[in-house]
Design a protein around this motif. Structure first.
Motif, PDB file in Angstrom:
ATOM      1  N   ASP A   5      -0.653  -7.863  -0.230  1.00 41.95           N
ATOM      2  CA  ASP A   5      -2.028  -8.625   0.141  1.00 41.95           C
ATOM      3  C   ASP A   5      -2.088  -8.717   1.618  1.00 41.95           C
ATOM      4  O   ASP A   5      -2.379  -9.608   2.388  1.00 41.95           O
ATOM      5  N   THR A   6      -1.780  -7.629   2.512  1.00 41.93           N
ATOM      6  CA  THR A   6      -1.969  -7.544   3.725  1.00 41.93           C
ATOM      7  C   THR A   6      -3.484  -6.706   3.807  1.00 41.93           C
ATOM      8  O   THR A   6      -4.128  -6.300   3.333  1.00 41.93           O
ATOM      9  N   ASP A   7      -3.856  -7.195   5.380  1.00 42.66           N
ATOM     10  CA  ASP A   7      -5.241  -6.568   5.789  1.00 42.66           C
ATOM     11  C   ASP A   7      -5.067  -5.280   6.377  1.00 42.66           C
ATOM     12  O   ASP A   7      -4.591  -5.234   7.699  1.00 42.66           O
ATOM     13  N   ASP A   8      -5.250  -4.266   5.810  1.00 45.15           N
ATOM     14  CA  ASP A   8      -5.203  -2.820   6.256  1.00 45.15           C
ATOM     15  C   ASP A   8      -6.289  -2.008   5.671  1.00 45.15           C
ATOM     16  O   ASP A   8      -7.350  -2.459   5.134  1.00 45.15           O
ATOM     17  N   THR A   9      -6.066  -0.702   5.615  1.00 46.93           N
ATOM     18  CA  THR A   9      -7.061   0.370   5.115  1.00 46.93           C
ATOM     19  C   THR A   9      -6.234   1.089   3.972  1.00 46.93           C
ATOM     20  O   THR A   9      -5.111   1.305   4.286  1.00 46.93           O
ATOM     21  N   VAL A  10      -7.122   1.786   3.020  1.00 49.77           N
ATOM     22  CA  VAL A  10      -6.461   2.456   2.117  1.00 49.77           C
ATOM     23  C   VAL A  10      -7.606   3.535   1.685  1.00 49.77           C
ATOM     24  O   VAL A  10      -8.823   3.341   1.903  1.00 49.77           O
ATOM     25  N   TYR A  11      -6.924   4.499   1.263  1.00 45.19           N
ATOM     26  CA  TYR A  11      -8.129   5.616   0.644  1.00 45.19           C
ATOM     27  C   TYR A  11      -7.383   6.241  -0.532  1.00 45.19           C
ATOM     28  O   TYR A  11      -6.207   6.192  -0.788  1.00 45.19           O
ATOM     29  N   GLU A  54     -17.334   2.131  -4.956  1.00 48.49           N
ATOM     30  CA  GLU A  54     -18.381   1.533  -4.335  1.00 48.49           C
ATOM     31  C   GLU A  54     -19.206   3.014  -3.621  1.00 48.49           C
ATOM     32  O   GLU A  54     -20.193   3.094  -3.606  1.00 48.49           O
ATOM     33  N   GLU A  55     -18.204   3.860  -3.525  1.00 51.64           N
ATOM     34  CA  GLU A  55     -18.764   4.738  -2.602  1.00 51.64           C
ATOM     35  C   GLU A  55     -19.143   6.008  -3.669  1.00 51.64           C
ATOM     36  O   GLU A  55     -20.124   6.779  -3.087  1.00 51.64           O
ATOM     37  N   THR A  56     -18.633   5.994  -4.567  1.00 51.18           N
ATOM     38  CA  THR A  56     -18.844   7.359  -5.421  1.00 51.18           C
ATOM     39  C   THR A  56     -19.797   7.013  -6.897  1.00 51.18           C
ATOM     40  O   THR A  56     -19.954   7.744  -7.464  1.00 51.18           O
ATOM     41  N   GLY A  57     -19.485   5.514  -7.023  1.00 54.28           N
ATOM     42  CA  GLY A  57     -20.085   5.303  -8.587  1.00 54.28           C
ATOM     43  C   GLY A  57     -18.964   5.698  -9.767  1.00 54.28           C
ATOM     44  O   GLY A  57     -19.478   5.210 -11.030  1.00 54.28           O
ATOM     45  N   LEU A  58     -17.974   6.331  -9.650  1.00 54.89           N
ATOM     46  CA  LEU A  58     -16.857   6.624 -10.439  1.00 54.89           C
ATOM     47  C   LEU A  58     -15.800   5.722 -10.524  1.00 54.89           C
ATOM     48  O   LEU A  58     -15.329   5.397  -9.486  1.00 54.89           O
ATOM     49  N   ASP A  59     -15.379   5.724 -11.799  1.00 51.77           N
ATOM     50  CA  ASP A  59     -14.000   4.766 -11.794  1.00 51.77           C
ATOM     51  C   ASP A  59     -12.922   5.688 -11.466  1.00 51.77           C
ATOM     52  O   ASP A  59     -12.992   7.098 -11.486  1.00 51.77           O
ATOM     53  N   VAL A  60     -11.643   4.995 -11.139  1.00 43.27           N
ATOM     54  CA  VAL A  60     -10.531   5.918 -10.745  1.00 43.27           C
ATOM     55  C   VAL A  60      -9.203   5.019 -11.213  1.00 43.27           C
ATOM     56  O   VAL A  60      -9.180   4.050 -11.043  1.00 43.27           O
ATOM     57  N   ASP A  61      -8.469   5.821 -11.865  1.00 41.92           N
ATOM     58  CA  ASP A  61      -7.323   5.191 -12.499  1.00 41.92           C
ATOM     59  C   ASP A  61      -5.994   5.384 -11.409  1.00 41.92           C
ATOM     60  O   ASP A  61      -5.713   6.555 -11.233  1.00 41.92           O
ATOM     61  N   ILE A  62      -5.519   4.333 -10.265  1.00 45.16           N
ATOM     62  CA  ILE A  62      -4.793   4.643  -9.318  1.00 45.16           C
ATOM     63  C   ILE A  62      -3.407   4.562  -9.898  1.00 45.16           C
ATOM     64  O   ILE A  62      -2.995   3.686 -10.591  1.00 45.16           O
ATOM     65  N   ARG A  63      -2.751   5.647  -9.673  1.00 39.69           N
ATOM     66  CA  ARG A  63      -1.359   5.832 -10.243  1.00 39.69           C
ATOM     67  C   ARG A  63      -0.291   5.589  -9.324  1.00 39.69           C
ATOM     68  O   ARG A  63       0.778   5.156  -9.751  1.00 39.69           O
ATOM     69  N   CYS A  64      -0.464   5.923  -7.882  1.00 45.58           N
ATOM     70  CA  CYS A  64       0.614   5.482  -6.935  1.00 45.58           C
ATOM     71  C   CYS A  64       0.067   5.428  -5.650  1.00 45.58           C
ATOM     72  O   CYS A  64      -1.163   5.878  -5.320  1.00 45.58           O
ATOM     73  N   ILE A  65       0.751   4.850  -4.706  1.00 44.27           N
ATOM     74  CA  ILE A  65       0.423   4.829  -3.260  1.00 44.27           C
ATOM     75  C   ILE A  65       1.452   5.073  -2.532  1.00 44.27           C
ATOM     76  O   ILE A  65       2.616   4.815  -2.529  1.00 44.27           O
ATOM     77  N   ARG A  66       1.164   5.338  -0.983  1.00 45.85           N
ATOM     78  CA  ARG A  66       2.115   5.962  -0.026  1.00 45.85           C
ATOM     79  C   ARG A  66       1.742   5.455   1.148  1.00 45.85           C
ATOM     80  O   ARG A  66       0.540   5.450   1.636  1.00 45.85           O
ATOM     81  N   ASP A  67       2.712   4.945   2.017  1.00 49.00           N
ATOM     82  CA  ASP A  67       2.291   4.506   3.069  1.00 49.00           C
ATOM     83  C   ASP A  67       2.590   5.610   4.090  1.00 49.00           C
ATOM     84  O   ASP A  67       3.612   6.277   4.365  1.00 49.00           O
ATOM     85  N   LEU A  68       1.513   5.623   4.953  1.00 48.63           N
ATOM     86  CA  LEU A  68       1.276   6.530   6.091  1.00 48.63           C
ATOM     87  C   LEU A  68       1.625   5.869   7.303  1.00 48.63           C
ATOM     88  O   LEU A  68       1.613   6.385   8.354  1.00 48.63           O
ATOM     89  N   GLY A  69       1.905   4.410   7.438  1.00 50.04           N
ATOM     90  CA  GLY A  69       2.281   3.812   8.708  1.00 50.04           C
ATOM     91  C   GLY A  69       1.120   3.091   9.139  1.00 50.04           C
ATOM     92  O   GLY A  69       1.163   1.640   9.221  1.00 50.04           O
ATOM     93  N   TYR A  70      -0.016   3.881   9.344  1.00 49.02           N
ATOM     94  CA  TYR A  70      -1.214   3.080   9.933  1.00 49.02           C
ATOM     95  C   TYR A  70      -2.249   2.820   8.880  1.00 49.02           C
ATOM     96  O   TYR A  70      -3.121   1.997   8.991  1.00 49.02           O
ATOM     97  N   CYS A  71      -2.166   3.123   7.581  1.00 50.31           N
ATOM     98  CA  CYS A  71      -2.914   3.030   6.418  1.00 50.31           C
ATOM     99  C   CYS A  71      -2.131   3.482   5.107  1.00 50.31           C
ATOM    100  O   CYS A  71      -0.887   4.237   5.266  1.00 50.31           O
ATOM    101  N   ARG A  72      -2.873   3.252   3.955  1.00 52.82           N
ATOM    102  CA  ARG A  72      -2.209   3.817   2.654  1.00 52.82           C
ATOM    103  C   ARG A  72      -3.124   4.818   2.072  1.00 52.82           C
ATOM    104  O   ARG A  72      -4.247   4.680   2.230  1.00 52.82           O
ATOM    105  N   VAL A  73      -2.386   5.597   1.485  1.00 55.41           N
ATOM    106  CA  VAL A  73      -3.088   6.630   0.594  1.00 55.41           C
ATOM    107  C   VAL A  73      -2.781   6.407  -0.735  1.00 55.41           C
ATOM    108  O   VAL A  73      -1.451   6.541  -1.220  1.00 55.41           O
ATOM    109  N   CYS A  74      -3.852   6.453  -1.673  1.00 57.03           N
ATOM    110  CA  CYS A  74      -3.267   6.486  -3.194  1.00 57.03           C
ATOM    111  C   CYS A  74      -3.672   7.739  -3.851  1.00 57.03           C
ATOM    112  O   CYS A  74      -4.475   8.573  -3.324  1.00 57.03           O
TER     113      CYS A  74
END
Length: 119
Positions: A5-11, A54-74
């Protein structure tokens, strides 16, 4: 406090049929992964899914997340169309030439996501 629940960015690096999806950002004049800011009280994975839809109109099933330090990538599997997206999107076999963010980062996270999803 829940670490989700932190305020950061993710892609998200979203895959379908062995190819990954990117969106074209006209103001930045380049392709990028769908993503954005995590809202207060929103988990990172929920934020990643919301931004992807929001950006694509397509659903996505997020399977895992990785911490890059300054943001997270799924890493996720791209699903069906659920709404109208805000941006042009396309599937790629390799990182295109016309990108806005770091090529080095994308060349790291794209294969990582594929390995997490068995793509």
């Amino acid at each position: 406090m829940n670490p989700e629940d932190t305020d950061d960015t993710v892609y998200t690096v979203g895959y379908r049929d062995g190819r990954f999806l990117m969106v074209y950002h006209p103001k930045r004049k380049g392709w990028e992964m769908p993503g954005g800011h995590v809202r207060n009280g929103e988990s990172r994975m929920d934020a990643a899914r919301r931004e992807f839809i929001e950006e694509t109109g397509l659903d996505v099933d997020i399977r895992c997340i990785r911490d890059l330090g300054y943001c997270r990538v799924c890493a996720g599997i791209v699903g069906e169309k659920v709404s109208e997206g805000e941006m042009e999107w396309r599937f790629f076999d390799k990182v295109p030439e016309e990108i806005f963010f770091s090529r080095e980062e994308y060349e790291d996270v794209v294969p990582w996501a594929a390995s997490m999803l068995d793509q």
